[in-house]
Scaffold this motif. Structure first.
Motif, PDB file in Angstrom:
ATOM      1  N   THR A  61     -38.693 -43.168  47.199  1.00  0.00           N
ATOM      2  CA  THR A  61     -38.394 -42.460  48.456  1.00  0.00           C
ATOM      3  C   THR A  61     -37.504 -43.305  49.357  1.00  0.00           C
ATOM      4  N   LEU A  62     -37.739 -44.601  49.378  1.00  0.00           N
ATOM      5  CA  LEU A  62     -36.901 -45.512  50.165  1.00  0.00           C
ATOM      6  C   LEU A  62     -35.451 -45.445  49.691  1.00  0.00           C
ATOM      7  N   ALA A  63     -35.250 -45.492  48.376  1.00  0.00           N
ATOM      8  CA  ALA A  63     -33.897 -45.473  47.828  1.00  0.00           C
ATOM      9  C   ALA A  63     -33.194 -44.149  48.113  1.00  0.00           C
ATOM     10  N   VAL A  64     -33.912 -43.031  47.952  1.00  0.00           N
ATOM     11  CA  VAL A  64     -33.309 -41.728  48.259  1.00  0.00           C
ATOM     12  C   VAL A  64     -32.955 -41.655  49.747  1.00  0.00           C
ATOM     13  N   SER A  65     -33.807 -42.221  50.592  1.00  0.00           N
ATOM     14  CA  SER A  65     -33.521 -42.241  52.032  1.00  0.00           C
ATOM     15  C   SER A  65     -32.221 -42.981  52.319  1.00  0.00           C
ATOM     16  N   ARG A  66     -32.019 -44.137  51.656  1.00  0.00           N
ATOM     17  CA  ARG A  66     -30.791 -44.910  51.877  1.00  0.00           C
ATOM     18  C   ARG A  66     -29.559 -44.119  51.435  1.00  0.00           C
ATOM     19  N   ILE A  67     -29.690 -43.370  50.339  1.00  0.00           N
ATOM     20  CA  ILE A  67     -28.559 -42.601  49.827  1.00  0.00           C
ATOM     21  C   ILE A  67     -28.243 -41.418  50.745  1.00  0.00           C
TER      22      ILE A  67
END
Length: 359
Positions: free
Chosen positions: A276-282
């Motif tokens: 979820t953190l990575a998708v948020s950054r993208i």
């Protein structure tokens, strides 16, 4: 959320991200199906596009919950007490002063001031609180009053959101935290926090605050009853408002902590958190900073989060009560935090709320 229903190819979405193009809702949903490490690598690339230097920032502050008396009755909260319950409290101004003095002694320069939705306190009480803090401690930065509190004050006084914010700013409010966002979809909010402000009201507070010159943060509490589509919708509502105002300095996603709460759901895994953190950054290509949540995940997972798009380690949290009430009690000194950041290969730097560096 109609866009979500489109079916797109994962390889096409990944290629689009690598090319630096924006994803839409349907594409963001597909990203949750990507290989975890490939997703982390993409998020890391975006982090270094935004912040080329290998610096990880943090802030030295203290969470001060001025009261735990609250009429919201959120099912995810283990900290609040209803009016009249044993264990309810309201800090005196002198107790506030003692906590701030201790914060300054420990090298702090900011307080996060939040409380429950107390039914008996007029807006003038909060104005007096801010004035007292600023008169006694003129250099302290007050990061205070999340949108649900602002909406509650406005309803209680029969004032507009803008009037409430103008009065709080005049009394000494410096910025607003992104608490109370949970998931910005009313289906979810009606089930887990039925007495709290709506998604549109939360966004409205932030829109008006940004127009009045206040910087704010944004948060997402995930891993309870929301769907992945609703998680994506939350991210896009933040992105769309940021396109409009540019007032969010950072985004902080953190997993729901079910201990001692009325919501019986499995705790989100570290893998789900990192995904979820990575998708948020993208998705949030216009929000400059992404914060790792060591308070809920512990320092080791937070260290890994620095390779999944996060560029900020959050606060030293000299005091934290709400997550601790759910049975999660990680603690880090500033020295430990700096050591952990260095061990991950980054340079630790103190920052202000607006992310300007202090050193």
């Amino acid at each position: 959320m109609g866009e979500i229903m489109e079916r797109v190819s994962l390889p096409e979405v990944l290629e689009k991200v690598r090319a630096g193009e924006r994803v839409n809702r349907a594409e963001a949903r597909i990203l949750f199906e990507a290989d975890l490490f490939e997703l982390g690598e993409l998020a890391r690339e975006i982090r270094f596009r935004l912040h080329p230097e290998p610096i990880v920032t943090y802030v030295v502050d203290r969470n001060i919950n001025y009261t735990n008396i609250c009429v919201s009755g959120c099912k995810f909260c283990a900290y609040y007490r209803s009016p009249g319950d044993p264990g309810g409290y309201l800090l005196s101004f002198e107790e506030l002063a003692r906590k701030i003095e201790e914060t300054l002694t420990l090298g702090g320069y900011q307080i996060l001031l939040q409380g429950g939705l107390h039914p008996d306190l007029p807006l003038s009480y909060y104005e007096e609180m801010l004035s007292f803090i600023k008169e006694r401690f003129p250099r302290i930065h007050v990061h205070g009053f999340s949108p649900p509190e602002i909406v509650f004050f406005a309803r209680r006084e029969g004032l507009s959101i803008e009037e409430v914010l103008r009065r709080l700013i005049a009394a000494g409010l410096d910025s607003i935290p992104g608490g109370g966002a949970e998931i910005l979809v009313d289906r979810v909010r009606r089930r887990i926090s039925p007495n709290k402000c709506s998604a549109e009201e939360w966004l409205s507070v932030m829109r008006i605050a940004h127009r009045l010159g206040l910087k704010t943060t944004a948060t997402m509490m995930f891993g309870h009853i929301e769907t992945l589509e609703e998680r994506v919708e939350h991210l896009f509502r933040i992105r769309e408002l940021q396109d409009e105002t540019g007032g969010f300095t950072a985004f902080i996603p953190w997993p729901f902590q079910p201990g001692n709460t009325a919501l019986s759901v499995p705790k989100a895994t570290p893998v789900e958190y990192l995904r979820t953190l990575a998708v948020s950054r993208i998705v949030l290509d216009n929000v400059p900073n992404l914060q790792a949540s060591w308070v809920t995940q512990g320092p080791k997972v937070a260290q890994v989060a620095l390779e999944f798009g996060a560029n900020d380690f959050g606060s030293t949290m000299i005091e934290e009560n709400v997550v601790a009430a759910a049975g999660v009690a990680h603690r880090l000194s500033e020295e430990e935090m700096r050591r952990i950041i260095r061990a991950a290969g980054y340079e630790p730097r103190r920052r202000r709320m607006d992310y300007s560096l202090l050193e």
